[in-house]
Design a protein around this motif. Structure first.
Motif, mmCIF file in Angstrom:
data_model
loop_
_atom_site.group_PDB
_atom_site.id
_atom_site.type_symbol
_atom_site.label_atom_id
_atom_site.label_comp_id
_atom_site.label_asym_id
_atom_site.label_seq_id
_atom_site.Cartn_x
_atom_site.Cartn_y
_atom_site.Cartn_z
ATOM 1 N N ASP A 118 12.611 -5.625 -5.126
ATOM 2 C CA ASP A 118 11.316 -5.602 -5.824
ATOM 3 C C ASP A 118 10.965 -7.040 -6.173
ATOM 4 O O ASP A 118 11.636 -7.680 -6.988
ATOM 5 N N VAL A 119 9.914 -7.543 -5.559
ATOM 6 C CA VAL A 119 9.544 -8.945 -5.729
ATOM 7 C C VAL A 119 9.031 -9.220 -7.137
ATOM 8 O O VAL A 119 9.325 -10.266 -7.725
ATOM 9 N N ASP A 120 8.280 -8.290 -7.704
ATOM 10 C CA ASP A 120 7.654 -8.521 -9.012
ATOM 11 C C ASP A 120 8.676 -8.555 -10.152
ATOM 12 O O ASP A 120 8.551 -9.335 -11.089
ATOM 13 N N THR A 121 9.685 -7.685 -10.072
ATOM 14 C CA THR A 121 10.694 -7.637 -11.134
ATOM 15 C C THR A 121 11.977 -8.366 -10.750
ATOM 16 O O THR A 121 12.879 -8.496 -11.572
ATOM 17 N N ASN A 122 12.048 -8.828 -9.482
ATOM 18 C CA ASN A 122 13.224 -9.549 -8.978
ATOM 19 C C ASN A 122 14.500 -8.719 -9.174
ATOM 20 O O ASN A 122 15.501 -9.196 -9.698
ATOM 21 N N THR A 123 14.423 -7.453 -8.729
ATOM 22 C CA THR A 123 15.559 -6.549 -8.881
ATOM 23 C C THR A 123 15.822 -5.798 -7.581
ATOM 24 O O THR A 123 14.932 -5.615 -6.748
ATOM 25 N N ASP A 124 17.065 -5.352 -7.434
ATOM 26 C CA ASP A 124 17.483 -4.558 -6.289
ATOM 27 C C ASP A 124 17.042 -3.108 -6.502
ATOM 28 O O ASP A 124 17.399 -2.483 -7.495
ATOM 29 N N ILE A 125 16.249 -2.565 -5.572
ATOM 30 C CA ILE A 125 15.759 -1.188 -5.697
ATOM 31 C C ILE A 125 16.257 -0.331 -4.536
ATOM 32 O O ILE A 125 15.668 0.711 -4.236
ATOM 33 N N SER A 129 13.308 5.180 -5.940
ATOM 34 C CA SER A 129 11.928 5.575 -5.668
ATOM 35 C C SER A 129 10.988 4.675 -6.449
ATOM 36 O O SER A 129 11.203 4.445 -7.650
ATOM 37 N N VAL A 130 9.958 4.188 -5.777
ATOM 38 C CA VAL A 130 8.990 3.292 -6.406
ATOM 39 C C VAL A 130 7.592 3.657 -5.917
ATOM 40 O O VAL A 130 7.439 4.276 -4.863
ATOM 41 N N PRO A 131 6.543 3.293 -6.672
ATOM 42 C CA PRO A 131 5.172 3.559 -6.222
ATOM 43 C C PRO A 131 4.848 2.822 -4.922
ATOM 44 O O PRO A 131 5.436 1.790 -4.609
ATOM 45 N N GLN A 226 2.682 6.715 5.345
ATOM 46 C CA GLN A 226 2.972 7.925 4.593
ATOM 47 C C GLN A 226 3.968 7.643 3.483
ATOM 48 O O GLN A 226 4.714 6.665 3.530
ATOM 49 N N THR A 227 3.949 8.491 2.482
ATOM 50 C CA THR A 227 4.961 8.396 1.435
ATOM 51 C C THR A 227 6.285 8.925 1.977
ATOM 52 O O THR A 227 6.327 9.597 3.006
ATOM 53 N N GLY A 228 7.378 8.602 1.287
ATOM 54 C CA GLY A 228 8.694 9.059 1.725
ATOM 55 C C GLY A 228 9.674 7.909 1.834
ATOM 56 O O GLY A 228 9.408 6.796 1.362
ATOM 57 N N SER A 229 10.815 8.157 2.471
ATOM 58 C CA SER A 229 11.902 7.179 2.548
ATOM 59 C C SER A 229 11.792 6.305 3.801
ATOM 60 O O SER A 229 11.734 6.819 4.917
ATOM 61 N N PHE A 263 9.007 5.650 -1.207
ATOM 62 C CA PHE A 263 7.701 5.337 -1.783
ATOM 63 C C PHE A 263 7.014 6.626 -2.211
ATOM 64 O O PHE A 263 6.931 7.589 -1.444
ATOM 65 N N THR A 264 6.531 6.622 -3.444
ATOM 66 C CA THR A 264 5.825 7.767 -4.010
ATOM 67 C C THR A 264 4.378 7.361 -4.271
ATOM 68 O O THR A 264 4.060 6.171 -4.372
ATOM 69 N N PRO A 265 3.454 8.355 -4.391
ATOM 70 C CA PRO A 265 2.051 8.005 -4.665
ATOM 71 C C PRO A 265 1.921 7.208 -5.956
ATOM 72 O O PRO A 265 2.668 7.431 -6.921
ATOM 73 N N ASP A 266 0.996 6.286 -5.969
ATOM 74 C CA ASP A 266 0.747 5.508 -7.178
ATOM 75 C C ASP A 266 0.266 6.411 -8.301
ATOM 76 O O ASP A 266 -0.543 7.322 -8.089
ATOM 77 N N THR A 267 0.745 6.178 -9.506
ATOM 78 C CA THR A 267 0.295 6.918 -10.681
ATOM 79 C C THR A 267 -1.036 6.351 -11.146
ATOM 80 O O THR A 267 -1.158 5.127 -11.317
#
Length: 340
Positions: A118-125, A129-131, A226-229, A263-267
């Motif tokens: 994750d570039v914005d939080t500089n963390t391993d994801i 699951s992320v938006p 598409q959303t998914g893995s 990836f999940t739909p954006d909230t």
């Protein structure tokens, strides 16, 4: 006949100019880093005629007997760093048949891994699951970058790489390129996926990863992604090393294995609904009002603020005739007052 020969020469020149040179990472010099499992290493320069090499633990007194010796037999221009012989003996190997002992190579276990970042939080994801709109990239950590150094492997060609990265969609389709926006939009770029990185330091990061817009639309308005893995995998095959490792031993040495992100739909974002303050009448108890929130898809009713500006009182002048009559009456009244 002459024109045909000229054409042939011209074609040969074109091939020489435009066909890229193939890197050769087999030739090494004294003290170069090498990896267990490499095939066809050319040890000519670093052996310099010696046939016995030896290993001591790091920091040990080399005036005594070595812990391990290996006799180099056969073709020294095509030597195999056999895991069955060299596993457990990483570090510097020296010539040992005649003095002085000279470093031959520095031996390493190959290591490679990939994480989704994750570039914005500089963390391993990795595995999370992320938006869809999360800015991500892949990040590779490895010690194999040391092989891409022409001062120690003089036939190295910077344009070549032994690393391969693949990216597949939730449906299992390969993704060879990414879109930075809606297809057909004038500002949208189509960027090739970084599938053959030249890794010369660690960690290595896919620089164009954050430009990948997974909310992009196709020309027909449908979702481009598409959303998914989604699955990332990095593999390496330095001097046919992949044939030296199989099964569980391959993971972390010649492949990272599957690394996924879902990836999940954006909230939908939220915005507060404005609720006016209520003043309780005299003798009554005021009730606190809990602020409400509503999604952006709803319209919050906001009463506009009206600023009342006080008007200045103005007077219109009297017509000229009426003003003269008024002056005459005032003069007669004044004269009468003086008479009496």
């Amino acid at each position: 006949m002459i024109p045909s020969r000229i054409s042939l020469v011209f074609l040969l020149l074109i091939c020489i100019i435009f066909v890229p040179a193939t890197a050769s990472l087999t030739k090494i010099i004294n003290g170069a880093p090498v990896f267990i499992g490499e095939h066809n290493l050319d040890l000519t320069a670093c052996l310099n005629g010696h046939t016995v090499i030896a290993w001591w633990p790091e920091g040990a007194d080399r005036s005594g007997d070595p812990v391990k010796t290996v006799t180099i037999s056969g073709d020294v221009t095509s030597y195999y760093i056999d895991p069955a012989i060299f596993t457990g003996y990483t570090g510097t190997w020296y010539t040992h048949d005649t003095k002085p002992d000279v470093p031959v190579f520095v031996l390493y276990n190959p290591q490679i891994d990939l994480s989704v970042w994750d570039v914005d939080t500089n963390t391993d994801i990795t595995g999370q699951s992320v938006p869809m709109s999360t800015n991500i990239t892949y990040r590779i950590t490895t010690n194999l970058y040391m092989a891409l150094n022409y001062t120690e492997r003089p036939n190295y060609n910077p344009s070549d790489s032994f690393f391969t990265v693949t990216l597949t969609s939730p449906s299992g389709a390969n993704i060879p390129q990414i879109y930075t926006g809606n297809l057909g939009a004038p500002t949208t770029q189509i960027i090739p996926f970084d599938s053959a990185p030249v890794i010369k330091s660690s960690p290595y990061t896919w620089i164009n990863g954050p430009a990948w817009d997974r909310n992009a639309k196709g020309t027909d308005g449908s979702n481009a992604y598409q959303t998914g893995s989604y699955t990332f995998v990095v593999t390496q095959n330095l001097n046919q090393m992949s044939s030296s490792y199989s099964g569980a031993a391959a993971f972390g040495t010649v492949t990272s294995g599957d690394k996924t992100v879902t990836f999940t739909p954006d909230t939908p974002a939220t915005t507060p609904t404005i609720v006016p303050s209520l003043t309780a009448p005299s003798g009554a108890t005021a009730t606190n009002t809990t602020p409400q929130t509503t999604t952006l898809t709803q319209q919050a009713t906001v009463q506009p603020t009206v600023t009342v500006i006080a008007k200045k009182t103005t007077y219109s002048p009297l017509p000229a005739g009426i003003a003269l009559i008024g002056l005459g009456i005032a003069a007669l009244a004044l004269a009468a007052k003086r008479k009496y």
